[in-house]
Design a protein around this motif. Structure first.
Motif, mmCIF file in Angstrom:
data_model
loop_
_atom_site.group_PDB
_atom_site.id
_atom_site.type_symbol
_atom_site.label_atom_id
_atom_site.label_comp_id
_atom_site.label_asym_id
_atom_site.label_seq_id
_atom_site.Cartn_x
_atom_site.Cartn_y
_atom_site.Cartn_z
ATOM 1 N N MET A 1 0.839 -1.203 0.000
ATOM 2 C CA MET A 1 0.000 0.000 0.000
ATOM 3 C C MET A 1 0.875 1.254 0.000
ATOM 4 S SD MET A 1 -2.752 -1.155 2.928
ATOM 5 C CE MET A 1 -2.992 0.524 3.378
ATOM 6 N N THR A 2 0.497 2.223 -0.809
ATOM 7 C CA THR A 2 1.219 3.499 -0.836
ATOM 8 C C THR A 2 0.344 4.663 -0.389
ATOM 9 O OG1 THR A 2 0.681 3.795 -3.163
ATOM 10 C CG2 THR A 2 2.802 2.739 -2.652
ATOM 11 N N SER A 3 -0.948 4.412 -0.207
ATOM 12 C CA SER A 3 -1.876 5.429 0.286
ATOM 13 C C SER A 3 -2.998 4.705 1.038
ATOM 14 C CB SER A 3 -2.444 6.250 -0.868
ATOM 15 O OG SER A 3 -3.194 5.437 -1.731
ATOM 16 N N PRO A 4 -3.787 5.427 1.822
ATOM 17 C CA PRO A 4 -4.891 4.765 2.531
ATOM 18 C C PRO A 4 -5.833 4.058 1.561
ATOM 19 C CG PRO A 4 -4.562 6.973 3.387
ATOM 20 C CD PRO A 4 -3.705 6.855 2.148
ATOM 21 N N VAL A 5 -6.402 2.957 2.029
ATOM 22 C CA VAL A 5 -7.365 2.202 1.225
ATOM 23 C C VAL A 5 -8.643 2.034 2.040
ATOM 24 C CG1 VAL A 5 -7.872 0.003 0.073
ATOM 25 C CG2 VAL A 5 -5.560 0.955 -0.018
ATOM 26 N N ALA A 6 -9.758 2.476 1.462
ATOM 27 C CA ALA A 6 -11.069 2.289 2.076
ATOM 28 C C ALA A 6 -11.603 0.924 1.637
ATOM 29 C CB ALA A 6 -12.013 3.404 1.639
ATOM 30 N N TYR A 7 -12.099 0.168 2.595
ATOM 31 C CA TYR A 7 -12.636 -1.165 2.308
ATOM 32 C C TYR A 7 -14.147 -1.160 2.448
ATOM 33 C CZ TYR A 7 -8.075 -3.352 2.056
ATOM 34 O OH TYR A 7 -6.822 -3.715 1.662
ATOM 35 N N TRP A 8 -14.809 -1.551 1.363
ATOM 36 C CA TRP A 8 -16.261 -1.705 1.339
ATOM 37 C C TRP A 8 -16.594 -3.095 1.844
ATOM 38 C CZ3 TRP A 8 -19.557 2.175 -0.209
ATOM 39 C CH2 TRP A 8 -18.961 3.283 -0.788
ATOM 40 N N HIS A 9 -17.475 -3.190 2.810
ATOM 41 C CA HIS A 9 -17.910 -4.481 3.331
ATOM 42 C C HIS A 9 -19.045 -4.994 2.444
ATOM 43 C CE1 HIS A 9 -15.816 -4.578 7.353
ATOM 44 N NE2 HIS A 9 -15.415 -3.462 6.796
ATOM 45 N N VAL A 10 -18.913 -6.245 2.024
ATOM 46 C CA VAL A 10 -19.877 -6.846 1.100
ATOM 47 C C VAL A 10 -20.280 -8.228 1.606
ATOM 48 C CG1 VAL A 10 -18.992 -5.581 -0.909
ATOM 49 C CG2 VAL A 10 -18.053 -7.823 -0.366
ATOM 50 N N PRO A 11 -21.493 -8.672 1.279
ATOM 51 C CA PRO A 11 -21.924 -9.996 1.720
ATOM 52 C C PRO A 11 -21.334 -11.135 0.886
ATOM 53 C CG PRO A 11 -23.715 -8.881 0.580
ATOM 54 C CD PRO A 11 -22.585 -7.896 0.692
ATOM 55 N N ASP A 12 -20.942 -10.850 -0.365
ATOM 56 C CA ASP A 12 -20.413 -11.889 -1.255
ATOM 57 C C ASP A 12 -19.276 -11.279 -2.085
ATOM 58 O OD1 ASP A 12 -19.852 -13.704 -3.317
ATOM 59 O OD2 ASP A 12 -21.955 -14.302 -3.513
ATOM 60 N N ILE A 13 -18.043 -11.494 -1.637
ATOM 61 C CA ILE A 13 -16.884 -10.840 -2.254
ATOM 62 C C ILE A 13 -16.671 -11.291 -3.702
ATOM 63 C CG2 ILE A 13 -15.080 -12.442 -1.473
ATOM 64 C CD1 ILE A 13 -13.433 -9.865 -0.741
ATOM 65 N N GLU A 14 -16.886 -12.559 -3.988
ATOM 66 C CA GLU A 14 -16.684 -13.048 -5.355
ATOM 67 C C GLU A 14 -17.708 -12.438 -6.309
ATOM 68 O OE1 GLU A 14 -14.069 -14.490 -6.466
ATOM 69 O OE2 GLU A 14 -13.158 -15.160 -4.586
ATOM 70 N N ALA A 15 -18.955 -12.333 -5.865
ATOM 71 C CA ALA A 15 -19.984 -11.718 -6.708
ATOM 72 C C ALA A 15 -19.658 -10.252 -6.956
ATOM 73 C CB ALA A 15 -21.363 -11.856 -6.062
ATOM 74 N N LYS A 16 -19.201 -9.547 -5.916
ATOM 75 C CA LYS A 16 -18.880 -8.130 -6.086
ATOM 76 C C LYS A 16 -17.654 -7.959 -6.972
ATOM 77 C CE LYS A 16 -20.866 -5.152 -4.761
ATOM 78 N NZ LYS A 16 -21.925 -4.411 -5.480
ATOM 79 N N LEU A 17 -16.655 -8.833 -6.831
ATOM 80 C CA LEU A 17 -15.492 -8.775 -7.727
ATOM 81 C C LEU A 17 -15.919 -8.955 -9.178
ATOM 82 C CD1 LEU A 17 -12.736 -10.725 -5.777
ATOM 83 C CD2 LEU A 17 -12.590 -8.353 -6.563
ATOM 84 N N ALA A 18 -16.791 -9.916 -9.430
ATOM 85 C CA ALA A 18 -17.276 -10.146 -10.796
ATOM 86 C C ALA A 18 -18.022 -8.922 -11.313
ATOM 87 C CB ALA A 18 -18.177 -11.380 -10.831
ATOM 88 N N GLU A 19 -18.824 -8.324 -10.473
ATOM 89 C CA GLU A 19 -19.620 -7.166 -10.870
ATOM 90 C C GLU A 19 -18.747 -5.955 -11.200
ATOM 91 O OE1 GLU A 19 -23.339 -4.563 -9.058
ATOM 92 O OE2 GLU A 19 -22.723 -6.398 -8.053
ATOM 93 N N VAL A 20 -17.775 -5.660 -10.317
ATOM 94 C CA VAL A 20 -16.956 -4.459 -10.566
ATOM 95 C C VAL A 20 -15.953 -4.667 -11.699
ATOM 96 C CG1 VAL A 20 -17.301 -3.524 -8.237
ATOM 97 C CG2 VAL A 20 -15.274 -4.907 -8.698
ATOM 98 N N THR A 21 -15.454 -5.897 -11.881
ATOM 99 C CA THR A 21 -14.541 -6.122 -13.008
ATOM 100 C C THR A 21 -15.311 -6.072 -14.331
ATOM 101 O OG1 THR A 21 -14.639 -8.531 -12.700
ATOM 102 C CG2 THR A 21 -12.768 -7.365 -11.703
ATOM 103 N N ALA A 22 -16.537 -6.548 -14.342
ATOM 104 C CA ALA A 22 -17.356 -6.448 -15.553
ATOM 105 C C ALA A 22 -17.623 -4.981 -15.903
ATOM 106 C CB ALA A 22 -18.671 -7.198 -15.367
ATOM 107 N N ALA A 23 -17.630 -4.136 -14.874
ATOM 108 C CA ALA A 23 -17.876 -2.711 -15.092
ATOM 109 C C ALA A 23 -16.607 -1.938 -15.436
ATOM 110 C CB ALA A 23 -18.526 -2.107 -13.855
ATOM 111 N N GLY A 24 -15.430 -2.603 -15.393
ATOM 112 C CA GLY A 24 -14.199 -1.939 -15.797
ATOM 113 C C GLY A 24 -13.092 -1.868 -14.770
ATOM 114 N N ALA A 25 -13.325 -2.381 -13.556
ATOM 115 C CA ALA A 25 -12.260 -2.413 -12.545
ATOM 116 C C ALA A 25 -11.277 -3.534 -12.881
ATOM 117 C CB ALA A 25 -12.837 -2.632 -11.151
ATOM 118 N N THR A 26 -10.068 -3.430 -12.336
ATOM 119 C CA THR A 26 -9.035 -4.452 -12.521
ATOM 120 C C THR A 26 -8.656 -5.017 -11.162
ATOM 121 O OG1 THR A 26 -8.156 -3.247 -14.419
ATOM 122 C CG2 THR A 26 -6.692 -4.867 -13.394
#
Length: 118
Positions: free
Chosen positions: A62-87
């Motif tokens: 880490m080189t700067s603070p990181v805010a963590y979003w709490h989610v009920p299903d991390i794999e589903a959220k990863l799939a959702e945000v990567t489909a939207a353009g996140a890496t």
């Protein structure tokens, strides 16, 4: 979109170069001692927020603070945000106590954290 929701930002991790000095500042700021106090991590629980100090940015670099979003299903959220353009920067992995964490970058390179508590 899958419609998986978040439970909000409840955790913010800060990379620090001097853990002892940073711990003193955050104790003064928050008015409480840390709940977790080790050589590799210091964590505070204040008003429903978890504030963590990570020496040298930890293994995730880490080189700067990181805010963590709490989610009920991390794999589903990863799939959702990567489909939207996140890496994916750091794939979902357990960090103890059944907690899973992951990080992604948005199109501008901002790091977003995800946490799932089992």
């Amino acid at each position: 979109m899958t419609g998986s929701s978040t439970q909000g930002i409840k955790t913010v991790l800060h990379p620090v170069s001097n853990l002892a000095k940073a711990k003193a500042v955050y104790e003064a700021l928050l008015g409480i001692p840390p709940q977790t106090d080790s050589t590799y991590y210091v964590g505070f629980e204040a008003e429903g927020q978890h504030i963590g100090l990570v020496p040298g940015g930890g293994p995730q670099g880490m080189t700067s603070p990181v805010a963590y979003w709490h989610v009920p299903d991390i794999e589903a959220k990863l799939a959702e945000v990567t489909a939207a353009g996140a890496t994916v920067k750091e794939a979902a992995h357990e960090v103890g106590g059944g907690r899973l964490v992951a990080t992604v970058t948005d199109p501008d390179g901002n790091v977003l954290g995800l946490i799932q508590d089992r």
